[in-house]
Scaffold this active site. Structure first.
Site, short mmCIF file in Angstrom:
data_model
loop_
_atom_site.label_atom_id
_atom_site.label_comp_id
_atom_site.label_asym_id
_atom_site.label_seq_id
_atom_site.Cartn_x
_atom_site.Cartn_y
_atom_site.Cartn_z
N HIS A 188 24.73 -3.64 -32.69
CA HIS A 188 24.44 -2.28 -32.22
C HIS A 188 22.98 -1.95 -32.43
CE1 HIS A 188 28.78 -1.05 -32.72
NE2 HIS A 188 28.44 -0.70 -31.50
N CYS A 501 21.09 -10.09 -10.17
CA CYS A 501 21.18 -9.02 -11.16
C CYS A 501 21.13 -9.54 -12.58
CB CYS A 501 22.40 -8.15 -10.93
SG CYS A 501 23.94 -9.05 -11.08
C1 PEP Z 1 24.72 -12.50 -15.63
O1 PEP Z 1 25.56 -13.28 -16.08
O2 PEP Z 1 23.60 -12.84 -15.20
C2 PEP Z 1 25.03 -11.05 -15.57
C3 PEP Z 1 24.26 -10.21 -14.92
O3 PEP Z 1 26.12 -10.62 -16.24
P1 PEP Z 1 26.19 -10.44 -17.83
O4 PEP Z 1 24.82 -10.68 -18.39
O5 PEP Z 1 26.69 -9.07 -18.06
O6 PEP Z 1 27.16 -11.51 -18.20
#
Ligand code: PEP
Ligand code: MG
Length: 565
Positions: A188, A501
């Site tokens: 956290h 992303c």
């Molecule tokens: C990823 O795996 O790149 C992603 C955007 O998802 P997370 O980081 O939440 O697993």
């Protein structure tokens, strides 16, 4: 001068004096009480509980970020948990324990259960339980809180550990940096430090032995160095580095309000990744062209209970209304791997990242998926919803996800509940097997987004959260760039929207390479937006295309990085 090393969890250089934080240490009685004292002890218990609740409610009013208010609300939930209350009362009345002993035993038993799961996130929840317990014990002992909400001067906070509730109310203008002996990347404290943009180094062993009150200290939140009592040369060198860091930040900030485009004017859509739809989290994100990733699991993780359909509906509706008509890419529940829900224990798995995670888990726990899809579809009438499924590994998975969605649509139709007819259906590309059939995938979905964080861990076979294999988790591995290039070509050919992303999309070195490969959409944390806009504006599209070719032709991650630099 002493140099210690820990984990840098929020970059930046902090220079100042140490303030050591020493919290209340309880002294729990091991006696039993007399039968006639039981009613009085129950009253003492209730009074300490009430005092703890009102302290937390007062803290809630002081918090100003989604992360910190979520922590306080989890603590209020834990404090009001009927099973804890029942156990403490039982121990007072039946075993004639004093309330401090009864509460200590009850909270410790629950925390121990969570810790025995061998899961980092559940272990963090155990820390929340102990935090709540300590608050109760302090109130039972009639002691005041040593608060971090008012510091008399700017300092670097040093502590063995900082509990979530302590950090949530931090007097931020007076905290130059944070250093602790406990804590890691997923704690956290790390999440809060990042959201406050305070340089922080956690997991520094030997800190409390070496640190003294008001001792000069420098910490580097990037490489994890903590320098106690620095000599003159070191101090001057670090001051220069700090000035460079701040100068770069100020230069990039000028790009924040400019549209994303290359030097020769080729536009790019730059999106933002969010974890909630609280107003504090959305503030400033209106500068983004779209939401490329709404990590809905935070809604589940920040709650003390499984969010109801209604709670989810409200959260999704807020985000959709805020960005309309821009798209909000809502990722369905991504639990498993390193993320879990304290109130929803999952079976132990030897390899959770390769196990029943995200979409796979939703297939096993249909009710969870159904509730989320219902909430999302109901909210879709308020904006532009793009629904995205994580951890998809095959076309079979895509078809199963579509079936589940069709079932929920049919259910809503039968109940005459409205939803938008224009919800886009997409997947995350984060499993190598799905990336390598991207040509087929593009025929099946409306859009996709590449999760480079997971794609990198599965391609390099290196756990993204394990510091022991960090050198094998190479975000600039040429294999990752080649796969990205292939996926981009497939989606361009099919003329379907494709985004990145994962962290690479907001990486100021890699984002221009992705643009050169043909990615027209990149989504990232808000704080990365100005750096990426600045990097894109520095080169023309033909230059970026040559750069992408050179990076894909590299033999090693180091060679790729040199090209980008
Ligand atoms: C990823 O795996 O790149 C992603 C955007 O998802 P997370 O980081 O939440 O697993
Ligand atoms: Mg992922």
């Amino acid at each position: 001068m002493i140099t210690l090393k820990g984990k840098g969890v929020c970059s930046g250089i902090a220079i100042g004096e140490i303030e050591i934080y020493r919290p209340f240490i309880p002294n729990i009685s091991q006696e039993t009480i007399r039968q006639e004292d039981v009613p009085g002890e129950l009253q003492r218990y209730e009074a300490a509980m009430a005092a703890s609740c009102s302290e937390l409610s007062a803290l809630e009013a002081l918090t100003d970020t989604p992360e910190s208010s979520a922590i306080i609300s989890v603590h209020l939930d834990l404090l009001n948990d009927p099973s804890i209350d029942e156990s403490v009362r039982g121990l007072i009345t039946e075993s004639r324990f004093p309330a401090d002993r009864a509460a200590d035993l009850t909270f410790e038993q629950s925390a121990g259960l969570l810790e025995s799961c061998g899961d980092d996130i559940l272990a963090e929840r155990a820390a929340d339980l102990r935090d709540v317990k300590r608050r109760f014990l302090r109130n039972y002992a009639g002691e005041k809180e040593a608060s971090l909400s008012r510091l008399s001067r700017p300092v670097i906070l040093a502590a063995h550990d900082l509990l979530p509730s302590e950090t949530a109310v931090l007097d931020r203008k007076n905290v130059l940096g944070i250093v602790t002996e406990i804590g890691g990347m997923t704690s956290h404290l790390a999440i809060l430090a990042k959201s406050y943009d305070i340089p922080a180094v956690l997991g520094v062993s030997g800190l409390m032995e070496s640190a003294e009150e008001a001792m000069p200290v420098i910490l580097n939140g990037g490489d994890g160095r903590v320098i106690l009592a620095p000599d003159g040369d070191t101090r001057r060198a670090m001051e220069a580095e700090q000035a460079r860091h701040l100068w770069e930040k100020a230069l990039a900030a000028e790009f924040m309000d400019k549209p994303g485009a290359t030097a020769d004017g080729v536009p790019l859509q730059l999106g933002v990744n969010i974890g909630s739809s609280r107003p504090e989290e959305l503030e400033g994100t209106e500068r983004a062209d779209y939401v490329g990733l709404f990590r809905t699991e935070f809604l589940y993780m920040n709650s003390g209970h499984m969010p109801t359909e209604e709670e989810q509906f409200e959260a999704y509706k807020k985000a959709l209304l805020f960005y309309a008509p821009r798209p909000v890419t809502l990722r369905t529940l991504d639990i498993g791997g390193d993320k879990s829900l304290p109130y929803y224990p999952l079976p132990h798995e030897e390899n959770p990242f390769l196990g029943c995670r995200a979409f796979r888990l939703c297939m096993e726990h249909r009710e969870l998926f159904r509730t989320q899809l219902r909430a999302a579809l109901r909210a879709s009438v308020y904006g532009n919803l793009w629904l995205m499924i994580p951890m998809i590994g095959s076309l079979d998975d895509i078809r199963r996800a579509k079936e589940a969605l069709a079932e929920v649509r049919a259910e809503l139709d039968a109940e005459r509940i409205p939803y938008s007819g224009d919800v886009k259906f997409g997947i995350m590309i984060e499993v190598p097997a799905i990336a390598l059939i991207a040509d087929k995938v593009a025929q099946e979905v409306d859009f996709a987004s590449v999760g480079t964080n997971d794609l990198c861990q599965y391609l390099t076979a290196a756990d993204r959260g394990n510091p022991g294999v960090a050198q094998y988790y190479q975000s600039y591995h040429p294999a990752l760039f080649r796969v990205l290039c292939y996926v981009s070509e497939c989606f361009q050919q099919a003329q379907k929207p494709l985004s990145v992303c994962g962290e690479l999309g907001g990486d100021r070195l890699a984002a221009p390479v992705l643009a050169g490969m043909g990615f027209q959409k990149l989504s990232m944390p808000l704080s990365s937006l100005p750096y990426v806009k600045q990097a894109l504006a520095g080169r023309t599209m033909p230059q970026l295309q040559s750069l992408a070719e050179a990076v894909c032709a590299s033999a090693t991650a180091e060679e790729a990085e040199n090209c980008m630099r």
